[in-house]
Design an enzyme around this catalytic site. Structure first.
Site, PDB file in Angstrom:
ATOM      1  N   HIS A  26       0.831  -1.207   0.000  1.00 48.21           N
ATOM      2  CA  HIS A  26       0.000   0.000   0.000  1.00 48.21           C
ATOM      3  C   HIS A  26       0.863   1.254   0.000  1.00 48.21           C
ATOM      4  CE1 HIS A  26      -2.601  -3.206   1.630  1.00 48.21           C
ATOM      5  NE2 HIS A  26      -3.513  -2.608   0.889  1.00 48.21           N
ATOM      6  N   HIS A  33      -4.464  -6.088  -6.163  1.00 48.80           N
ATOM      7  CA  HIS A  33      -4.286  -7.289  -5.356  1.00 48.80           C
ATOM      8  C   HIS A  33      -5.642  -7.796  -4.862  1.00 48.80           C
ATOM      9  CE1 HIS A  33      -3.958  -3.859  -2.571  1.00 48.80           C
ATOM     10  NE2 HIS A  33      -4.455  -4.658  -1.645  1.00 48.80           N
ATOM     11  N   CYS A  68     -12.749  -6.063   6.415  1.00 44.70           N
ATOM     12  CA  CYS A  68     -12.080  -6.242   5.132  1.00 44.70           C
ATOM     13  C   CYS A  68     -10.753  -6.939   5.393  1.00 44.70           C
ATOM     14  CB  CYS A  68     -11.799  -4.899   4.468  1.00 44.70           C
ATOM     15  SG  CYS A  68     -13.282  -3.970   4.057  1.00 44.70           S
ATOM     16  N   HIS A  70      -7.292  -9.464   3.375  1.00 41.48           N
ATOM     17  CA  HIS A  70      -6.628 -10.082   2.231  1.00 41.48           C
ATOM     18  C   HIS A  70      -6.458 -11.572   2.495  1.00 41.48           C
ATOM     19  CE1 HIS A  70      -5.178  -5.891   2.650  1.00 41.48           C
ATOM     20  NE2 HIS A  70      -5.325  -5.868   1.338  1.00 41.48           N
ATOM     21  N   GLU A  88     -10.253  -9.845  14.091  1.00 40.15           N
ATOM     22  CA  GLU A  88     -10.563  -8.422  14.271  1.00 40.15           C
ATOM     23  C   GLU A  88     -11.741  -8.176  15.212  1.00 40.15           C
ATOM     24  OE1 GLU A  88     -10.907  -6.041  10.762  1.00 40.15           O
ATOM     25  OE2 GLU A  88      -9.225  -7.031   9.764  1.00 40.15           O
ATOM     26  N   TYR A 105     -12.159  -1.881  -6.998  1.00 42.55           N
ATOM     27  CA  TYR A 105     -12.159  -0.424  -6.850  1.00 42.55           C
ATOM     28  C   TYR A 105     -10.727   0.080  -6.726  1.00 42.55           C
ATOM     29  CZ  TYR A 105     -10.852  -0.797  -1.980  1.00 42.55           C
ATOM     30  OH  TYR A 105     -10.151  -1.055  -0.835  1.00 42.55           O
ATOM     31  N   GLU A 115      -5.531   2.552  -2.470  1.00 46.03           N
ATOM     32  CA  GLU A 115      -6.022   1.179  -2.411  1.00 46.03           C
ATOM     33  C   GLU A 115      -6.390   0.774  -3.832  1.00 46.03           C
ATOM     34  OE1 GLU A 115      -5.938  -1.359  -0.845  1.00 46.03           O
ATOM     35  OE2 GLU A 115      -6.364  -1.150   1.281  1.00 46.03           O
ATOM     36  N   GLU A 117      -7.903  -2.777  -5.289  1.00 42.80           N
ATOM     37  CA  GLU A 117      -8.236  -4.142  -4.910  1.00 42.80           C
ATOM     38  C   GLU A 117      -9.296  -4.766  -5.812  1.00 42.80           C
ATOM     39  OE1 GLU A 117      -7.288  -4.079  -0.145  1.00 42.80           O
ATOM     40  OE2 GLU A 117      -9.366  -3.772  -0.768  1.00 42.80           O
ATOM     41  N   TRP A 162     -14.628   2.282  -0.514  1.00 40.12           N
ATOM     42  CA  TRP A 162     -15.081   0.994  -1.055  1.00 40.12           C
ATOM     43  C   TRP A 162     -16.522   0.701  -0.622  1.00 40.12           C
ATOM     44  CZ3 TRP A 162     -10.932   1.647   2.177  1.00 40.12           C
ATOM     45  CH2 TRP A 162     -11.073   1.193   3.506  1.00 40.12           C
TER      46      TRP A 162
END
Length: 193
Positions: A26, A33, A68, A70, A88, A105, A115, A117, A162
């Site tokens: 980032h 990604h 959110c 990855h 989280e 986005y 960002e 992604e 997003w």
């Protein structure tokens, strides 16, 4: 997490083209990604919103959807959603459904950090309340879906870029988030199948 997680780099068609340490991805030239967004609901169709921790690199302190993240290289997206919700928010998933398999986005913060992604979107239903991890989440709140969606669509509620793009697509699925039609996992990007 104490080690440097890797993210999956993808091309414009969603094919994996490599991996990179999350800590290096980032910046002002963030490569495309693989990621995910999830919207957590309780049985009353309230959505769980989270405020990103103030030390996050991207959109610190901003309100956003529930969670959110990855997927790790080789990790199924659903597994990544479940892993991150536990980490989280201390949540255990009752059910998880794919909604928007090809959402993507690009957004740039005022300081130039971007960002970028390919970010399939999931609905998650839970029975218990969240226990936020302060390293990841600054605050949470449960909001009736219609109230949240109306405020995002009207611009009344500031939200992550997003989520601002995702909410109209979710609204288009129908008024009751617990009964939204699910998407075929075959429509996921190749890197996520």
């Amino acid at each position: 997490m104490t080690y440097d997680e890797h993210v999956v780099l993808v091309d414009g068609e969603g094919n994996q083209i490599g991996t990179a340490p999350k800590s290096t991805v980032h910046g002002v030239a963030t490569p495309l990604h693989l990621a995910f967004s999830s919207y957590v609901f309780d049985r009353q169709a309230r959505v769980l919103l989270s405020r990103r921790a103030d030390h996050k690199i991207t959109w610190p302190g901003e309100w956003t959807n529930s969670c959110c993240g990855h997927p790790l290289p080789g990790e199924a997206l659903e597994s990544a959603v479940i892993r991150r919700l536990d980490f989280e928010l201390g949540l255990h998933v009752d059910s998880i459904d794919l909604l928007l398999p090809r959402f993507s986005y690009q957004a740039v913060m005022g300081n130039g950090i971007m960002e970028h992604e390919l970010c399939p979107v999931y609905r998650v239903i839970v029975s218990a309340d969240a226990v936020p991890n302060a390293e990841e989440v600054g605050a949470i709140r449960w909001v009736p879906w219609k109230e949240f969606a109306d405020e995002v669509l009207s611009g009344e509620t500031p939200i992550s870029p997003w989520a601002r793009e995702q909410v109209p697509l979710l609204v288009a699925l129908g008024p009751d988030p617990l009964n939204w039609p699910t998407a075929d996992p075959e429509n996921l990007p190749p890197a996520a199948r």
